[in-house]
Design a protein around this motif. Sequence first.
Motif, PDB file in Angstrom:
ATOM      1  N   ASN A 106       0.842  -1.186   0.000  1.00  0.00           N
ATOM      2  CA  ASN A 106       0.000   0.000   0.000  1.00  0.00           C
ATOM      3  C   ASN A 106       0.881   1.240   0.000  1.00  0.00           C
ATOM      4  O   ASN A 106       2.106   1.135  -0.160  1.00  0.00           O
ATOM      5  CB  ASN A 106      -0.972  -0.011   1.190  1.00  0.00           C
ATOM      6  CG  ASN A 106      -0.262  -0.016   2.532  1.00  0.00           C
ATOM      7  OD1 ASN A 106       0.865   0.460   2.644  1.00  0.00           O
ATOM      8  ND2 ASN A 106      -0.909  -0.547   3.551  1.00  0.00           N
ATOM      9  N   GLN A 107       0.284   2.388   0.203  1.00  0.00           N
ATOM     10  CA  GLN A 107       1.085   3.610   0.281  1.00  0.00           C
ATOM     11  C   GLN A 107       2.022   3.492   1.482  1.00  0.00           C
ATOM     12  O   GLN A 107       1.575   3.253   2.594  1.00  0.00           O
ATOM     13  CB  GLN A 107       0.173   4.831   0.438  1.00  0.00           C
ATOM     14  CG  GLN A 107      -0.621   5.174  -0.790  1.00  0.00           C
ATOM     15  CD  GLN A 107      -1.465   6.423  -0.582  1.00  0.00           C
ATOM     16  OE1 GLN A 107      -1.777   6.806   0.531  1.00  0.00           O
ATOM     17  NE2 GLN A 107      -1.829   7.082  -1.681  1.00  0.00           N
ATOM     18  N   GLY A 108       3.287   3.654   1.226  1.00  0.00           N
ATOM     19  CA  GLY A 108       4.279   3.497   2.279  1.00  0.00           C
ATOM     20  C   GLY A 108       5.148   2.272   2.100  1.00  0.00           C
ATOM     21  O   GLY A 108       6.279   2.232   2.588  1.00  0.00           O
ATOM     22  N   THR A 109       4.652   1.277   1.372  1.00  0.00           N
ATOM     23  CA  THR A 109       5.435   0.047   1.185  1.00  0.00           C
ATOM     24  C   THR A 109       6.705   0.314   0.381  1.00  0.00           C
ATOM     25  O   THR A 109       7.769  -0.245   0.668  1.00  0.00           O
ATOM     26  CB  THR A 109       4.590  -1.032   0.489  1.00  0.00           C
ATOM     27  OG1 THR A 109       3.415  -1.292   1.262  1.00  0.00           O
ATOM     28  CG2 THR A 109       5.376  -2.328   0.325  1.00  0.00           C
ATOM     29  N   ARG A 110       6.613   1.176  -0.611  1.00  0.00           N
ATOM     30  CA  ARG A 110       7.789   1.494  -1.429  1.00  0.00           C
ATOM     31  C   ARG A 110       8.885   2.118  -0.569  1.00  0.00           C
ATOM     32  O   ARG A 110      10.053   1.735  -0.659  1.00  0.00           O
ATOM     33  CB  ARG A 110       7.388   2.455  -2.554  1.00  0.00           C
ATOM     34  CG  ARG A 110       8.530   2.883  -3.455  1.00  0.00           C
ATOM     35  CD  ARG A 110       8.979   1.787  -4.390  1.00  0.00           C
ATOM     36  NE  ARG A 110       7.928   1.404  -5.321  1.00  0.00           N
ATOM     37  CZ  ARG A 110       7.965   0.296  -6.059  1.00  0.00           C
ATOM     38  NH1 ARG A 110       9.000  -0.519  -5.953  1.00  0.00           N
ATOM     39  NH2 ARG A 110       6.980   0.005  -6.890  1.00  0.00           N
ATOM     40  N   ASN A 111       8.515   3.082   0.269  1.00  0.00           N
ATOM     41  CA  ASN A 111       9.504   3.702   1.153  1.00  0.00           C
ATOM     42  C   ASN A 111      10.039   2.704   2.175  1.00  0.00           C
ATOM     43  O   ASN A 111      11.228   2.714   2.509  1.00  0.00           O
ATOM     44  CB  ASN A 111       8.885   4.900   1.872  1.00  0.00           C
ATOM     45  CG  ASN A 111       8.691   6.089   0.953  1.00  0.00           C
ATOM     46  OD1 ASN A 111       9.317   6.188  -0.099  1.00  0.00           O
ATOM     47  ND2 ASN A 111       7.809   7.013   1.335  1.00  0.00           N
TER      48      ASN A 111
ATOM     49  N   GLU B 147       0.291   0.254  -9.357  1.00  0.00           N
ATOM     50  CA  GLU B 147       1.423   0.484  -8.461  1.00  0.00           C
ATOM     51  C   GLU B 147       1.553  -0.629  -7.430  1.00  0.00           C
ATOM     52  O   GLU B 147       2.663  -1.078  -7.124  1.00  0.00           O
ATOM     53  CB  GLU B 147       1.253   1.840  -7.765  1.00  0.00           C
ATOM     54  CG  GLU B 147       2.318   2.153  -6.708  1.00  0.00           C
ATOM     55  CD  GLU B 147       3.730   2.200  -7.256  1.00  0.00           C
ATOM     56  OE1 GLU B 147       4.684   2.096  -6.446  1.00  0.00           O
ATOM     57  OE2 GLU B 147       3.900   2.336  -8.492  1.00  0.00           O
ATOM     58  N   GLN B 148       0.442  -1.098  -6.895  1.00  0.00           N
ATOM     59  CA  GLN B 148       0.504  -2.175  -5.907  1.00  0.00           C
ATOM     60  C   GLN B 148       0.988  -3.478  -6.535  1.00  0.00           C
ATOM     61  O   GLN B 148       1.714  -4.242  -5.906  1.00  0.00           O
ATOM     62  CB  GLN B 148      -0.868  -2.355  -5.250  1.00  0.00           C
ATOM     63  CG  GLN B 148      -1.175  -1.249  -4.240  1.00  0.00           C
ATOM     64  CD  GLN B 148      -2.596  -1.308  -3.729  1.00  0.00           C
ATOM     65  OE1 GLN B 148      -3.544  -1.254  -4.516  1.00  0.00           O
ATOM     66  NE2 GLN B 148      -2.754  -1.411  -2.416  1.00  0.00           N
ATOM     67  N   LYS B 149       0.607  -3.714  -7.781  1.00  0.00           N
ATOM     68  CA  LYS B 149       1.107  -4.900  -8.484  1.00  0.00           C
ATOM     69  C   LYS B 149       2.625  -4.825  -8.650  1.00  0.00           C
ATOM     70  O   LYS B 149       3.339  -5.817  -8.454  1.00  0.00           O
ATOM     71  CB  LYS B 149       0.437  -5.019  -9.860  1.00  0.00           C
ATOM     72  CG  LYS B 149      -1.024  -5.410  -9.818  1.00  0.00           C
ATOM     73  CD  LYS B 149      -1.594  -5.482 -11.236  1.00  0.00           C
ATOM     74  CE  LYS B 149      -3.073  -5.824 -11.216  1.00  0.00           C
ATOM     75  NZ  LYS B 149      -3.652  -5.858 -12.595  1.00  0.00           N
ATOM     76  N   LEU B 150       3.123  -3.652  -9.028  1.00  0.00           N
ATOM     77  CA  LEU B 150       4.564  -3.477  -9.198  1.00  0.00           C
ATOM     78  C   LEU B 150       5.305  -3.641  -7.875  1.00  0.00           C
ATOM     79  O   LEU B 150       6.381  -4.237  -7.827  1.00  0.00           O
ATOM     80  CB  LEU B 150       4.855  -2.097  -9.802  1.00  0.00           C
ATOM     81  CG  LEU B 150       4.397  -1.876 -11.245  1.00  0.00           C
ATOM     82  CD1 LEU B 150       4.603  -0.416 -11.650  1.00  0.00           C
ATOM     83  CD2 LEU B 150       5.134  -2.817 -12.186  1.00  0.00           C
ATOM     84  N   MET B 151       4.722  -3.102  -6.805  1.00  0.00           N
ATOM     85  CA  MET B 151       5.343  -3.251  -5.491  1.00  0.00           C
ATOM     86  C   MET B 151       5.378  -4.720  -5.069  1.00  0.00           C
ATOM     87  O   MET B 151       6.364  -5.188  -4.497  1.00  0.00           O
ATOM     88  CB  MET B 151       4.593  -2.411  -4.454  1.00  0.00           C
ATOM     89  CG  MET B 151       4.965  -0.940  -4.466  1.00  0.00           C
ATOM     90  SD  MET B 151       4.292  -0.048  -3.039  1.00  0.00           S
ATOM     91  CE  MET B 151       2.572   0.087  -3.506  1.00  0.00           C
ATOM     92  N   TRP B 152       4.306  -5.438  -5.350  1.00  0.00           N
ATOM     93  CA  TRP B 152       4.256  -6.856  -5.032  1.00  0.00           C
ATOM     94  C   TRP B 152       5.362  -7.614  -5.763  1.00  0.00           C
ATOM     95  O   TRP B 152       6.035  -8.477  -5.188  1.00  0.00           O
ATOM     96  CB  TRP B 152       2.876  -7.410  -5.388  1.00  0.00           C
ATOM     97  CG  TRP B 152       2.755  -8.898  -5.472  1.00  0.00           C
ATOM     98  CD1 TRP B 152       2.297  -9.619  -6.525  1.00  0.00           C
ATOM     99  CD2 TRP B 152       3.084  -9.849  -4.452  1.00  0.00           C
ATOM    100  NE1 TRP B 152       2.329 -10.960  -6.247  1.00  0.00           N
ATOM    101  CE2 TRP B 152       2.812 -11.135  -4.971  1.00  0.00           C
ATOM    102  CE3 TRP B 152       3.588  -9.743  -3.166  1.00  0.00           C
ATOM    103  CZ2 TRP B 152       3.019 -12.302  -4.240  1.00  0.00           C
ATOM    104  CZ3 TRP B 152       3.800 -10.909  -2.424  1.00  0.00           C
ATOM    105  CH2 TRP B 152       3.517 -12.173  -2.968  1.00  0.00           C
ATOM    106  N   GLU B 153       5.581  -7.268  -7.006  1.00  0.00           N
ATOM    107  CA  GLU B 153       6.655  -7.908  -7.770  1.00  0.00           C
ATOM    108  C   GLU B 153       8.024  -7.571  -7.184  1.00  0.00           C
ATOM    109  O   GLU B 153       8.903  -8.436  -7.088  1.00  0.00           O
ATOM    110  CB  GLU B 153       6.567  -7.487  -9.240  1.00  0.00           C
ATOM    111  CG  GLU B 153       5.323  -8.006  -9.952  1.00  0.00           C
ATOM    112  CD  GLU B 153       5.155  -7.428 -11.343  1.00  0.00           C
ATOM    113  OE1 GLU B 153       6.023  -6.620 -11.751  1.00  0.00           O
ATOM    114  OE2 GLU B 153       4.161  -7.775 -12.021  1.00  0.00           O
ATOM    115  N   ASP B 154       8.211  -6.308  -6.804  1.00  0.00           N
ATOM    116  CA  ASP B 154       9.486  -5.894  -6.218  1.00  0.00           C
ATOM    117  C   ASP B 154       9.730  -6.594  -4.873  1.00  0.00           C
ATOM    118  O   ASP B 154      10.864  -6.981  -4.561  1.00  0.00           O
ATOM    119  CB  ASP B 154       9.514  -4.375  -6.012  1.00  0.00           C
ATOM    120  CG  ASP B 154       9.680  -3.620  -7.319  1.00  0.00           C
ATOM    121  OD1 ASP B 154      10.031  -4.264  -8.331  1.00  0.00           O
ATOM    122  OD2 ASP B 154       9.452  -2.392  -7.334  1.00  0.00           O
TER     123      ASP B 154
END
Length: 301
Positions: free
Chosen positions: A83-88, A114-121
Amino acid sequence: MKLFMERVFRPACPAFMRQGQGLAGAVLFLLLISCNGPGSGKKGQKLGADLQIPDSVSINLKELHPEPQQKKRIFMTFDDGPNQGTRNLLTILKEEKVPATLFLVGLHTKSSTEQKLMWEDLQRSPGIELFNHSYSHAWKNRFTGFYKNPDSVISDFNRAQALMMIKEPIARTPGRNAWRIDSTSRTDMVKNKSVIDSLQKKGGYVLIGWDLEWRFNHKNAQAVQTPDQLIAQVDHLFAANKTLKPDNLVILAHDQMWRTPTDSLKLHEFIRKLKTRTGYELALITEYPGVKEALANQKRF
């Protein structure tokens, strides 16, 4: 008179002879000592006993080189991502090079691009563990209804497990601080105990709760405790032995707490302060006492 004459006219002993006599006396003294040594007879044994000279000296190597004190372990866990904050959060964990465990919501892995991309990362990121925090987060925070039916709870977790292809059945219940690690069992709300029991016994999940929560304001998602306050709480729980397992402490935080640079800086600061504590170390939740043993008895997905 005769005695007087003997003293007066006695010939003086030359100096070299006096030196010779001294040398002879020294040699004789050394011979006497060697004859009375430890293997020379009863007198030698008695001499050794009188002097109390030990045959050998015992050295305690543990006293000279004491074993290092076992460190207290801290398990940082983060809920509700991606979610918002996961990238940071992911950036901070990489920069600080620390282990962490993330409990993810299945629905959040595909809610947006964006959440899909974060999940992949997240799946490609070393040093972190990814586990189940349900599919719907208790029907989007409808906790009372969600925890009424054991089968629907198990179904919700199984759906997330399959979607995220998580192999190990480690999970955290949304909105409930519940532990189920083999015979270790704790539930914060007794009315939900039987349903959560079924998640372990029928669903086959190992459930992880927490000892300390880094709370956040639900209006702006900002951390309530400062890093120093959280460190003080960690110190207190260890000192008072108020964790579920002695010398092991699980911290709960949420991904959404790190949405801004200012908020992220608090997590940086907390981690760096922990690193200065030589008696503490950070670890992954699979290293928590009893988890590996519990997994050996649970089913695989």
